[in-house]
Motif scaffolding. Sequence first.
Motif, PDB file in Angstrom:
ATOM      1  N   UNK A   1       2.626   8.274  12.447  1.00  0.00           N
ATOM      2  CA  UNK A   1       4.076   8.454  12.481  1.00  0.00           C
ATOM      3  C   UNK A   1       4.783   7.244  13.082  1.00  0.00           C
ATOM      4  N   UNK A   2       4.000   6.350  13.746  1.00  0.00           N
ATOM      5  CA  UNK A   2       4.612   5.142  14.297  1.00  0.00           C
ATOM      6  C   UNK A   2       4.805   4.074  13.232  1.00  0.00           C
ATOM      7  N   UNK A   3       4.211   4.283  12.072  1.00  0.00           N
ATOM      8  CA  UNK A   3       4.353   3.310  10.997  1.00  0.00           C
ATOM      9  C   UNK A   3       5.779   3.311  10.461  1.00  0.00           C
ATOM     10  N   UNK A   4       6.241   2.136  10.119  1.00  0.00           N
ATOM     11  CA  UNK A   4       7.599   1.985   9.575  1.00  0.00           C
ATOM     12  C   UNK A   4       7.480   1.487   8.145  1.00  0.00           C
ATOM     13  N   UNK A   5       8.083   2.209   7.231  1.00  0.00           N
ATOM     14  CA  UNK A   5       8.054   1.829   5.818  1.00  0.00           C
ATOM     15  C   UNK A   5       9.419   1.283   5.422  1.00  0.00           C
TER      16      UNK A   5
ATOM     17  N   UNK B   1      12.617 -11.212 -10.253  1.00  0.00           N
ATOM     18  CA  UNK B   1      12.602 -10.660  -8.900  1.00  0.00           C
ATOM     19  C   UNK B   1      11.494  -9.625  -8.789  1.00  0.00           C
ATOM     20  N   UNK B   2      11.130  -9.333  -7.545  1.00  0.00           N
ATOM     21  CA  UNK B   2      10.111  -8.326  -7.252  1.00  0.00           C
ATOM     22  C   UNK B   2      10.646  -7.406  -6.168  1.00  0.00           C
ATOM     23  N   UNK B   3      10.359  -6.108  -6.303  1.00  0.00           N
ATOM     24  CA  UNK B   3      10.735  -5.129  -5.284  1.00  0.00           C
ATOM     25  C   UNK B   3       9.451  -4.463  -4.802  1.00  0.00           C
ATOM     26  N   UNK B   4       9.246  -4.455  -3.475  1.00  0.00           N
ATOM     27  CA  UNK B   4       8.011  -3.920  -2.892  1.00  0.00           C
ATOM     28  C   UNK B   4       8.343  -2.871  -1.850  1.00  0.00           C
ATOM     29  N   UNK B   5       7.317  -2.121  -1.448  1.00  0.00           N
ATOM     30  CA  UNK B   5       7.440  -1.239  -0.297  1.00  0.00           C
ATOM     31  C   UNK B   5       6.308  -1.620   0.653  1.00  0.00           C
ATOM     32  N   UNK B   6       6.664  -1.929   1.889  1.00  0.00           N
ATOM     33  CA  UNK B   6       5.692  -2.409   2.875  1.00  0.00           C
ATOM     34  C   UNK B   6       5.674  -1.482   4.089  1.00  0.00           C
ATOM     35  N   UNK B   7       4.542  -1.472   4.780  1.00  0.00           N
ATOM     36  CA  UNK B   7       4.369  -0.624   5.956  1.00  0.00           C
ATOM     37  C   UNK B   7       4.060  -1.504   7.165  1.00  0.00           C
ATOM     38  N   UNK B   8       4.754  -1.224   8.282  1.00  0.00           N
ATOM     39  CA  UNK B   8       4.617  -2.041   9.491  1.00  0.00           C
ATOM     40  C   UNK B   8       4.284  -1.146  10.687  1.00  0.00           C
ATOM     41  N   UNK B   9       3.546  -1.721  11.638  1.00  0.00           N
ATOM     42  CA  UNK B   9       3.181  -1.017  12.871  1.00  0.00           C
ATOM     43  C   UNK B   9       3.707  -1.815  14.060  1.00  0.00           C
TER      44      UNK B   9
ATOM     45  N   UNK C   1      -3.902   7.158  -1.303  1.00  0.00           N
ATOM     46  CA  UNK C   1      -5.021   6.355  -1.798  1.00  0.00           C
ATOM     47  C   UNK C   1      -4.855   6.112  -3.291  1.00  0.00           C
ATOM     48  N   UNK C   2      -5.383   4.958  -3.732  1.00  0.00           N
ATOM     49  CA  UNK C   2      -5.361   4.622  -5.163  1.00  0.00           C
ATOM     50  C   UNK C   2      -6.184   3.359  -5.350  1.00  0.00           C
ATOM     51  N   UNK C   3      -6.890   3.293  -6.458  1.00  0.00           N
ATOM     52  CA  UNK C   3      -7.639   2.091  -6.825  1.00  0.00           C
ATOM     53  C   UNK C   3      -8.573   1.626  -5.707  1.00  0.00           C
ATOM     54  N   UNK C   4      -9.200   2.588  -5.029  1.00  0.00           N
ATOM     55  CA  UNK C   4     -10.238   2.262  -4.076  1.00  0.00           C
ATOM     56  C   UNK C   4      -9.791   1.963  -2.669  1.00  0.00           C
ATOM     57  N   UNK C   5      -8.487   2.134  -2.360  1.00  0.00           N
ATOM     58  CA  UNK C   5      -8.026   1.794  -1.020  1.00  0.00           C
ATOM     59  C   UNK C   5      -6.828   2.653  -0.641  1.00  0.00           C
ATOM     60  N   UNK C   6      -6.387   2.512   0.626  1.00  0.00           N
ATOM     61  CA  UNK C   6      -5.161   3.161   1.083  1.00  0.00           C
ATOM     62  C   UNK C   6      -4.006   2.218   0.769  1.00  0.00           C
ATOM     63  N   UNK C   7      -3.087   2.660  -0.076  1.00  0.00           N
ATOM     64  CA  UNK C   7      -2.040   1.764  -0.564  1.00  0.00           C
ATOM     65  C   UNK C   7      -0.709   1.931   0.156  1.00  0.00           C
ATOM     66  N   UNK C   8      -0.516   3.042   0.865  1.00  0.00           N
ATOM     67  CA  UNK C   8       0.781   3.232   1.531  1.00  0.00           C
ATOM     68  C   UNK C   8       0.665   4.295   2.618  1.00  0.00           C
ATOM     69  N   UNK C   9       1.533   4.149   3.624  1.00  0.00           N
ATOM     70  CA  UNK C   9       1.639   5.109   4.718  1.00  0.00           C
ATOM     71  C   UNK C   9       3.103   5.508   4.872  1.00  0.00           C
ATOM     72  N   UNK C  10       3.298   6.718   5.392  1.00  0.00           N
ATOM     73  CA  UNK C  10       4.671   7.138   5.641  1.00  0.00           C
ATOM     74  C   UNK C  10       4.719   8.279   6.637  1.00  0.00           C
ATOM     75  N   UNK C  11       5.937   8.677   6.998  1.00  0.00           N
ATOM     76  CA  UNK C  11       6.126   9.738   7.983  1.00  0.00           C
ATOM     77  C   UNK C  11       7.471  10.383   7.741  1.00  0.00           C
TER      78      UNK C  11
END
Length: 710
Positions: free
Chosen positions: A81-85, A161-169, A227-237
């Motif tokens: 829950x401390x992760x910031x998306x 252009x590119x639009x992404x979603x990133x996760x930070x701790x 999870x997707x394609x063999x890894x954890x791709x995103x986190x959220x809360x």
Amino acid sequence: MKERVFALDIGTRSVTGIILNQQQEGFEVVDYCMLEHQDRSMRDGQIHDVIAVSETIKQVKATIEQSHGPLKSVCVAAAGRALITMEGSASLHLQNKSITNPEMVQHLELSAVQNALEKVSQQEGEENVTPYYCVGYSVLHYYVDQQEIGSLIDQQGEDVSARIIATFLPKVVIESLLAALSRAGLEMEALTLEPIAAIEVLIPESMRRLNVALVDIGAGTSDIAITNQGTVVAYGMVPIAGDEITEAISDTYLLDFPNAEEAKRAIVEQGEVKLEDILGFETTIAYEQLTKDIAPAIDLLASQVAEEILKLNTKPPRAVMLVGGGSLTPMITTAIANKLQLPENRVAVRDVSAIKQLSFREKLPVRPDFVTPIGIAIAAKRNPVHYISVSINEHTLRLFEMRTLIVGDCLIQTGIDISKWYGKPGAASIITVNGKEVTLPGEFGEPPQIMLNGEPTSVKARIKNGDHLQIKKGKNGEAAAITINELFGEITPMTIWFENQRHIIYPAFFVNQQPADKNYLVKDKDVIEWHQPKHLEDIMKHISSTKYDKPEPFLVFVNGKQIQLNMGETQFYVNQKRAEPKQVLHHGDHIQIKQAKQPNVNDLFFQEGMDFWLTMTVFFNGKAIELKQPKYKVKRNQELLEETSLLYLEDQLQIEANQNSTFIFQDVFQYVDLELSTASGKFYVYKNKQPAQFHESIQAGDELEIVWQD
């Protein structure tokens, strides 16, 4: 040999300690202890009171030590829950060139991650980006000129252009965790993330190629990992979980919060419970009644979880796993399945019994809230998270190894905006082509040069502890340099035949009003004019010295009016038809020339746009016959002229319309031959199947016949 593992799950409401033995083929649960915090020292997974949290940890540690001896080190998890998306975007001005190098796409993605990190810093009130770790990102969309596209490679347009979603701790999460452990007399043996911990024991690597969402519904928040394609791709809360359900029960049945929490657990475990509200009234509540009474709260929790999953994954996953105490909320699986438009059997609660290769020495509740503590112990041992040190441009950087780290992570963590390290584009040229302003872009600047331990590398290259990175700014692009041939491309010339000789007519180019060939190198501010000759007079300038001669005017008088005849000029024919100077020619046309001649009556009529002949088509005995007679009488000094009669300078001509401008039946005999030698008997004359006379007038399209009868 057995190896003991001590793990702590430091949650918002409680701290759970667990002892496992690591065996050759799995883990054995030895003991556990769960204690609730005395006050609100934890909020949304973040330690707010280090001293109070450390006291709870001490009590859990002491309880377990009574049976298992001193404990010096521990495996812990940073709360998901401390992760910031945050979403981020970046663009690149292509100027209608194309991206051919995948490295440019990767740099564009990193610039978008940098943009997301800057947004996080602004949102959290930080002055720089260094207090955060990027623990992962996913590309949401690529765009070319604002149109969504699947891949940017070899695409052309003004902008991409590119639009992404990133996760930070936040680093403070780790620092406060280390401080609380230190006060409790413990060292951090290994570290993981809570979502990773649950995934480690519930979703083995062989299953991570599937797009699955794992949701840990706790007391204060619901943590999500995809999870997707063999890894954890995103986190959220989402900041809603079991406490909201407890509050709904408290409000509905007039209970204080602790009693409402007890009632919630009892109804889930026993199917019904007898309650006494704050007014002293007793009531028995069954599971079905509870579900109806708190339906809005259940719907809100399901909606928030589903919305966050869709935000992180951009589409419904293949399945959803629920863990944590809040996953026992009545009908929550059905509600989430409906929100995600999934079959009900694709959303399920998973508890300790789903963990493979796990045995129990001591009776342990199999509730889903014990999945995370066990997962922390196993994940921290199998895949511990470490700090690594890397130098970049001679500065030391320490990174939190939440996942496989790459060169791009180092650039982000140091605050390097990769887009600013590109060489500048070359100077553009502004030219004018046929009156229209055109911009010629310079070449792209080269990407930055990145060296890993002295060798060229890319932003996707993996890094390890002790690596040395050097980044140098890319070379600036060259100014616009293009020839006329490159500017206009291959223009197909025109082929013309003149007096049976083949001629190739190429486009004509002029730069600043001077003739130029196709190899001319275009310069800034050039004024370029070009055209493909297409008019007869223009093409004749290329292939012949013959010009449209203009002799002395040839004058005649018609009914007293002076007329200047142009028939004294050279005559040109295109495909055997008279042509004027401005006539447009086409590929393959044939030009012939006829020198000036003495004009005749027909030339006069042609110039004046008059028809000398009156024509009409009829049918005689089934055959089409064209009849003609002069429409006008042309006289010169009472001499009646023919169509071909030559004219002389200053002739006095009289032209008058023929009074007899109709045709009669017998006119047809000027154009047909009657075979009389074989005729016998009497003949009859018909017009349009009706009897007629030879002097009878006829009209266009009439059907005329002569029929012989014995």
